[in-house]
Write an enzyme that holds these catalytic residues in place. Structure first.
Site, PDB file in Angstrom:
ATOM      1  NE  ARG A  21      -3.861  -0.177   2.125  1.00  0.00           N
ATOM      2  CZ  ARG A  21      -4.780  -0.528   3.026  1.00  0.00           C
ATOM      3  NH1 ARG A  21      -4.912   0.144   4.141  1.00  0.00           N
ATOM      4  NH2 ARG A  21      -5.565  -1.559   2.791  1.00  0.00           N
ATOM      5  CB  SER A 123      -9.004  -0.067   2.932  1.00  0.00           C
ATOM      6  OG  SER A 123      -9.981  -0.277   3.918  1.00  0.00           O
ATOM      7  CG  ASP A 282     -11.992  -1.765   1.317  1.00  0.00           C
ATOM      8  OD1 ASP A 282     -12.331  -1.087   2.306  1.00  0.00           O
ATOM      9  OD2 ASP A 282     -11.191  -2.717   1.400  1.00  0.00           O
ATOM     10  NE  ARG A 285     -11.517   0.232   8.533  1.00  0.00           N
ATOM     11  CZ  ARG A 285     -10.869   1.040   9.359  1.00  0.00           C
ATOM     12  NH1 ARG A 285     -10.196   0.549  10.372  1.00  0.00           N
ATOM     13  NH2 ARG A 285     -10.890   2.346   9.174  1.00  0.00           N
TER      14      ARG A 285
END
Length: 555
Positions: A21, A123, A282, A285
């Site tokens: 990332r 994310s 995404d 969560r």
């Protein structure tokens, strides 16, 4: 511009808690066409070595809606290049034809019996970022030694192969398959396994607001609510559709609380809805907010939601099994920096609780091991609002968590209870567990190293702190070195020699402080005051932000 050139070109992307990332841009330590091609070539080389039937089993590729206009870099384009590398080598690729939630990739890997999979996503990270998240054949994120071996393979084949640049291969190759319809349908069917009150859901008067934070979640949360028998949640119109600029929020992270949930809360008030569910971009969560009797909103922490989920999943299991069912076959898990509320529930109720290293990759792998040995896992979580309800997906999943919390709220409604009131009941039964999680920004890795080295050589060489301000230190566990003073042999049960301090993730120094297993006779306000004093002592004595140039978290 020598420093910038060195920063961009003299280091490579490495696997962290959630894959590769970084910001999108030019350079070997950034996410771009070349680094994604190189990573996929390394993946191919490693998978070919690990699986003799790799070309029969294939590979799954999913992507979110991120993009950067200036560089024409987007998750979709990077997904196509990922697929092209493998297609050019004769590997079947299950490439989703549309953006999907991250949980769909590990779910598809298991359903399709693929060798591995990749999700292109950053994310909840800032809009400049993107990422390359790798899942193994077991449906869990890769752990060591796979990550290190893949990095070695990347180093061995950095020059792009013939065909690796050809993103058009996804449209012309007979090896390209679109799993979207099959996986979406199968996922929603599997979701029903953790639906326990469908009839009640169809009749509830509760309204739910959902925000997908400009990401992928809207369509899939709508389908999940339908699978549970609910009316569709009311979407936040300004945040319903994908937007890589995240135009209505400074930070696309629902964990930041009320400040980033403002549009959701105002819509809820307008629609007379009491519960807000928010999936990150995404959709792996989940954040939850609930309107309280005093007219204020309570945004639950990850640890608080875990207490509710843990109670609910165990209660539902008990309600659907006979008294003779073996509770000792049941497991729940959490990362080591998360609340131990599940441990308290497990001790009282008789099931097992385990903790893992930070990062859902460790949870996913451990859950798979438990399932393979005949155990039943009901729930797992990490404090940063990541929840796994059931075991259809061996990763955190905001879509399933959103609909489970909706069912829980509907059930509690007929008991004249709110989520917050139930949380208090759980604490009164199992002991108060309160916590505070936050972080500092630090852009200089040597500074982080210096802070850790001081903690490891506090009063003298190789000695850890014995106190923090007026507080005594009972035990020290240093996962990086494998030291744990609470064990007879001084070795951590979570022993794993990591490449960097476990609390360091990218540019963040994050900390979680927990007060737990407290007598229910104590006043919660008193406990919160004590927790704040501990936080202040830790920051002043250990982190020393002024001296070390640490920047306070800001939204």
């Amino acid at each position: 511009m020598n420093k910038e050139l060195r920063d961009r070109l003299c280091c490579r992307l490495t696997f962290g808690t959630a894959g590769l990332r970084s910001a999108m841009g030019a350079g070997f330590c950034y996410i771009n066409d070349l680094t994604v091609i190189q990573s996929t070539q390394g993946m191919y080389k490693y998978l070919e070595r690990c699986f003799s039937d790799f070309r029969q089993r294939g590979f799954v590729v999913g992507y979110d809606t991120r993009g950067q206009v200036t560089s024409s870099c987007s998750s979709k384009r990077l997904a196509k290049l990922t697929a092209a590398v493998l297609l050019a080598k004769g590997v079947p690729v299950y490439l989703f034809s549309k953006y999907v939630p991250t949980p769909f990739v590990p779910y598809a890997v298991q359903q399709l019996k693929a060798a591995a999979g990749v999700m292109i996503t950053a994310s909840h990270n800032r809009k400049e970022d993107n990422g390359y998240k790798v899942y193994w054949e077991n449906g869990a994120q890769i752990t060591s030694p796979h990550d290190k071996e893949i990095l070695k393979c990347i180093e061995e084949c950095v020059e792009p192969w013939n065909g690796s640049w050809n993103e058009n291969l996804v449209d012309t190759s007979p090896l390209t398959r679109d799993p979207l319809e099959e996986i979406s349908k199968s996922y929603m069917e599997d979701l029903k396994k953790i639906c326990y009150h469908r009839e009640l859901n169809t009749k509830t008067n509760l309204k739910f607001i959902h925000t997908s934070f400009h990401g992928v979640g809207h369509d899939y949360v709508q389908l999940a609510f339908k699978a549970f028998g609910f009316k569709p949640p009311i979407p936040v119109p300004e945040q319903k559709d994908p937007d890589p600029d995240f135009s209505t929020v400074k930070c696309p992270n629902p964990e930041e609380g009320e400040s980033v949930l403002e549009l959701s809360l105002r819509l809820a008030e307008k629609e007379s809805a009491r519960v807000v569910v928010a999936t990150d971009p995404d959709a792996d969560r989940l954040a939850v907010a609930e309107l309280q009797e005093n007219g204020r909103w309570k945004v639950f922490t990850g640890n608080e939601l875990a207490a509710l989920f843990g109670w609910w999943m165990f209660r539902s299991w008990k309600a659907n099994h006979s008294k003779e069912a073996d509770v000792k076959n049941i497991y729940m898990l959490a990362t080591t920096v998360s609340s131990k509320i599940l441990k308290a529930i497990a001790l009282r109720e008789g099931f097992h609780f385990e903790e893992t290293l930070p990062g859902f990759k460790w949870i996913g792998s451990r859950v798979k091991d438990l399932l393979n040995s005949g155990k039943e896992v009901l729930f797992a979580f990490e404090e940063s609002i990541g929840f796994m309800c059931g075991t259809s997906v061996l990763d955190k999943d905001g879509v399933s968590a959103a609909v489970v919390i909706a069912e829980m709220a509907s059930y509690l409604e007929i008991k004249n209870l709110t989520l917050a009131q139930k949380l208090t009941e759980i604490y009164e039964m199992y002991g108060y567990h309160i916590s505070k999680t936050s972080y500092f920004l630090c852009y200089e890795p040597p500074t982080i190293k210096r802070v850790f080295e001081k903690l490891r050589n506090f009063d003298s060489p190789t000695s850890y702190p014995k106190s923090c301000g007026t507080y005594g230190v009972l035990h020290v566990r240093d996962v990086t070195t494998g030291y744990d003073s609470s064990q007879l042999n001084k070795k951590s049960s979570l022993l794993l020699l990591l490449d960097r301090p476990v609390l360091l993730t990218g540019e963040y120094w994050s900390y979680t402080l927990i007060i737990q297993n407290i007598s229910t006779d104590l006043d919660k306000t008193f406990l919160e005051e004590q927790l704040q004093k501990v936080i202040e002592a830790l920051i002043e004595n250990f982190l020393e932000p002024s001296k070390n140039g640490l920047i306070w978290r800001s939204v």
